[in-house]
Scaffold this active site. Structure first.
Site, PDB file in Angstrom:
ATOM      1  N   GLY A 236     -33.441 -18.721  -8.238  1.00 48.12           N
ATOM      2  CA  GLY A 236     -34.484 -19.449  -7.526  1.00 48.12           C
ATOM      3  C   GLY A 236     -35.643 -19.763  -8.439  1.00 48.12           C
ATOM      4  N   ARG A 239     -41.647 -18.168  -9.327  1.00 47.60           N
ATOM      5  CA  ARG A 239     -42.514 -17.414  -8.424  1.00 47.60           C
ATOM      6  C   ARG A 239     -41.716 -16.397  -7.609  1.00 47.60           C
ATOM      7  NH1 ARG A 239     -45.765 -20.561  -3.963  1.00 47.60           N
ATOM      8  NH2 ARG A 239     -46.246 -18.700  -2.749  1.00 47.60           N
ATOM      9  N   GLU A 260     -32.409 -15.410 -12.214  1.00 45.54           N
ATOM     10  CA  GLU A 260     -32.365 -16.691 -12.914  1.00 45.54           C
ATOM     11  C   GLU A 260     -33.451 -17.548 -12.296  1.00 45.54           C
ATOM     12  OE1 GLU A 260     -28.705 -19.111 -12.731  1.00 45.54           O
ATOM     13  OE2 GLU A 260     -30.126 -20.721 -13.115  1.00 45.54           O
ATOM     14  N   CYS A 297     -30.933 -26.340 -12.002  1.00 45.63           N
ATOM     15  CA  CYS A 297     -31.661 -25.474 -12.928  1.00 45.63           C
ATOM     16  C   CYS A 297     -31.534 -25.995 -14.360  1.00 45.63           C
ATOM     17  CB  CYS A 297     -31.146 -24.042 -12.834  1.00 45.63           C
ATOM     18  SG  CYS A 297     -29.359 -23.927 -12.850  1.00 45.63           S
TER      19      CYS A 297
END
Lengths: 485, 485
Positions: A236, A239, A260, A297
């Site tokens: 994700g 944060r 990750e 990502c």
């Protein structure tokens, strides 16, 4: 078996919805909430999930490899049997297209097969054997115990309910507590039903898999701090990942927490490639940024381009972006973050389609910064999740090197050049990223043994491990030596 | 080359002693301070050490494997050349005997050879290779950067200046900042001179190895929090290791911190072994507890013994301990901790030589507790460093299982029995310790590939890694995939 959406949590095989908080998923494509109502897990239910996972750890660890193989094969088979239903639900909740869902499901099946193959090797657990002075030493892998996996928003199959983290943890012999991403709670429940059916057919103990629904922070906090949890996998945002890592710091007994997180996937275009590969680069990079609204990502989010011909490169990319259609995003909250972050680039040159876009659909966007602007910009050094990339014009390779030196860790780095990459560049990349790409784009992660899907912080929390490929299983195993057995 | 003790720190090749704090080492055997005066590192010096290590990281990572091999071979050779001097200094500062020092030095050379062998394999860095759709993927290991190693008090050679942590980190291509254990600062300096000489002979960059002297907490804090440090190895107490882990928690960018800490090395004697192996057990266990004042991380510190014949076992061990000579410990502070902790067992049955012992020498001691006493005792579940062990008499295997379930993680667990160990015992051990021993004692760690010297917290901070054997090098490497090269 019929797959259905009940909106419940699954405490092992038990369907439970005693919590009072409910939520719905959303289709950005149709711009409305989906019908099904989901129940966030309650504290009592989560306690039951944790205890059930702990209670079945021994029985599952001691289950035969044959049973675990049967379990995973059965999952692959059931995913195929229910492909149409799953793909439909995937699209309703993610606004991604059918073809993408289809490809991702096949990839997910392939990932599961990877871990079946690992545990099917003869003596797969054994690392090595030796006899010293008549005493035998055998080093072999043991499972860690209950593993918590947090599903990703952007891969409702491949990084979610039976994605790489869950499949590798299960293959290794660990029960899994799966915390679904609330954006695709429905497809998560459907896949859960498949996993639980397969577990029953393989006569595995109840508790080997549980589904936790909900998006409240206390759930992550409770899971990360609980002593019954022995490892965590997360995919994700930075944060979100850092929040989990911080919860884990409060534990007395540390556990492996593999997060990750964010990545800019810096791309370096050397001036020679602007002669030799201009059109190929423009096409591949534009596709990698725009495809599926750039919600990967590994999307190339930062492009350094060197020399005078950068102008031609930018003009060609501009042509692609000024006519590009806006694309529905995964969820309104992702759309809002995209709009908020991309707006911080207003002071720079922006390239995007001038036409108004529908709400919840993102316009593919480029921001073009001079090297000096890049040095001074905070926002250009952070990921904007979505179809967005920053192009930095550099006068020479030294500026690109200076740029590289100040951007931290990432999943990948790409180099476009016909020349041999210098040792200096390789050294920088080797200590900064998990994958170095030559004349290619970082998207389209191959599910193969030689894929290292990792990278230095904040790309991941431990650059020594990968989330993709067979080696991902070693995040959830510990070696133990048996001496004199 | 002459080895000498100057009392300085080594900032790479530069000898430096600008700090105002000084200290001396101590011989518990002769009950007095040794003559040499050592200078604790100053803040400015430590800053210089950190910068030098960071500055040479690239050059060292890119140095040829041939150079690194030459470097490590040269170290082995110089250790041999100066064996007599080193062994003498080792004994002065540790109060251990010449034979032990000699064996440990040979073991240390063997450890270095292990890592030479790893990097001598053809393409040792390469994990795997694949070609997919005409694109090549090569997964290979890269060094992490500057590694900090904290030396252990109890192995002045094997876990210290050129011990397993340092040798594996150097072989992997990482510069090392070595924080010497202040108890044997002199032998640390001598070995440093050897390492620096070997580095020069191999034409390696200055900064590849630095020696930090001193025992102040700020040194550990500074090293653990500094962004230039990329990994840490530590061997010592739980208190020391946890302090370092806590400093590391304050970093923005997490790094691997491998701490090897405390271990009780629980031993389970099944009643059948009291018939079949009584004398062998008594002899081996008594030796393992008493040898070198029990100052081993693998000393058996907690012995569960089952059934009626436990009395005979205890009587036989008693005979060994009531006549055992007291043994000088490594350092007065270790002696004091030993006296303080062992005194907390006064309320139980204590077995030791009734004769008065010299100051700084520890009497081998057993505390015998009933199972009920053990359940209620806090102190019996914590390590007493030194020639001390707790014997817990159990009425049956169930009590031993209950005991096992409440003692946390350890480096080893030993089982004495002719029977096949049940799956349940194996499962417990596989999630609690790094090595399971059948009919043997945990001391005498073999330096072989199949040795896993690790274990669950607090034995180590990450049970997936080992501090001994070739796999220890993977603590200090990260895989990276090269795509399209």
């Amino acid at each position: 078996m019929q797959l259905s959406i009940t909106g419940a949590n699954y405490i092992g095989q038990k369907n439970s919805q005693s919590g009072s908080t409910t939520f719905k998923t959303f289709s950005c494509r149709s711009q409305k909430e989906n019908d099904a109502v989901f129940h966030s897990i309650s504290e009592d239910e989560l306690e039951e999930v944790l205890q059930k996972a702990a209670d079945c750890s021994q029985a599952y660890a001691l289950s035969s490899i044959e049973r675990r193989r049967q379990f995973l094969h059965e999952i692959i088979h059931l995913l195929e049997e229910h492909r149409t239903t799953l793909v439909h639900q995937f699209c309703e909740e993610s606004s991604l297209l059918v073809d993408r869902a289809d490809v991702e499901l096949t990839r997910t099946q392939k990932q599961i097969k990877t871990y079946i193959d690992v545990i099917s090797r003869e003596n797969w657990e054994v690392v090595s054997n030796e006899v010293v002075n008549g005493v035998s030493f055998e080093k072999k892998h043991f499972p860690l115990g209950a593993v918590v996996v947090f599903g990703a928003s952007n891969f409702p199959f491949a990084y979610s309910t039976i994605g790489g983290d869950v499949a590798s943890a299960l293959a290794a012999g660990n029960p899994v507590i799966y915390k679904a991403n609330p954006f695709h709670a429905g497809v998560s429940e459907m896949v859960t039903q498949i996993i639980l059916k397969a577990a029953k057919r393989a006569f595995l103990p109840d508790g080997v898999f549980s589904l936790v629904q909900g998006g409240d922070y206390w759930i992550g906090e409770k899971l990360l701090k609980d002593e019954r949890v022995k490892a965590v996998g997360f995919t994700g945002s930075v944060r979100g990942g850092v929040a989990l890592l911080n919860y884990a710091k409060e534990r007395t007994i540390p556990i492996p927490v593999f997060c990750e997180m964010g990545s800019l996937n810096p791309t370096f275009i050397f001036k020679d490639a602007l002669d030799s590969r201009m059109d190929e680069m423009v096409e591949k990079l534009a596709f990698a940024i725009k495809n599926d609204a750039g919600q990967f990502c590994t999307k190339p989010g930062l492009i350094f381009v060197e020399g005078e011909k950068a102008k031609t490169f930018i003009a060609k990319v501009q042509a692609e972006f000024e006519t590009a259609a806006a694309i529905p995003m995964l969820h309104p909250s992702i759309y809002e973050a995209y709009m908020r972050l991309s707006a911080t680039f207003e002071k720079y040159t922006i390239i995007q389609n001038p036409q108004e876009a529908l709400k919840y659909s993102a316009k593919p966007t480029l921001a073009v910064l001079s090297f000096e602007e890049f040095l001074a910009s905070k926002e250009a050094k952070e990921e904007v999740f979505g179809p967005f990339s920053v192009i930095v014009t550099c006068s020479d390779t030294n500026e690109m090197k200076q740029g590289a030196s100040i951007i931290g860790g990432h999943l990948t780095a790409s180099f476009w050049t016909e020349e041999t990459l210098s040792e200096e560049w390789l050294y920088w990349a080797g200590k900064s990223v998990g994958r170095i790409i030559r004349n290619g784009v970082p998207t389209g992660v191959e599910v193969i043994d030689s894929m290292h899907h990792g990278g230095n912080f904040p790309a991941t929390s431990d650059s020594r491990f990968t989330a993709v490929g067979k080696d991902a299983i070693y995040r959830f195993l510990q070696p133990v030596t048996l001496q004199g057995f």
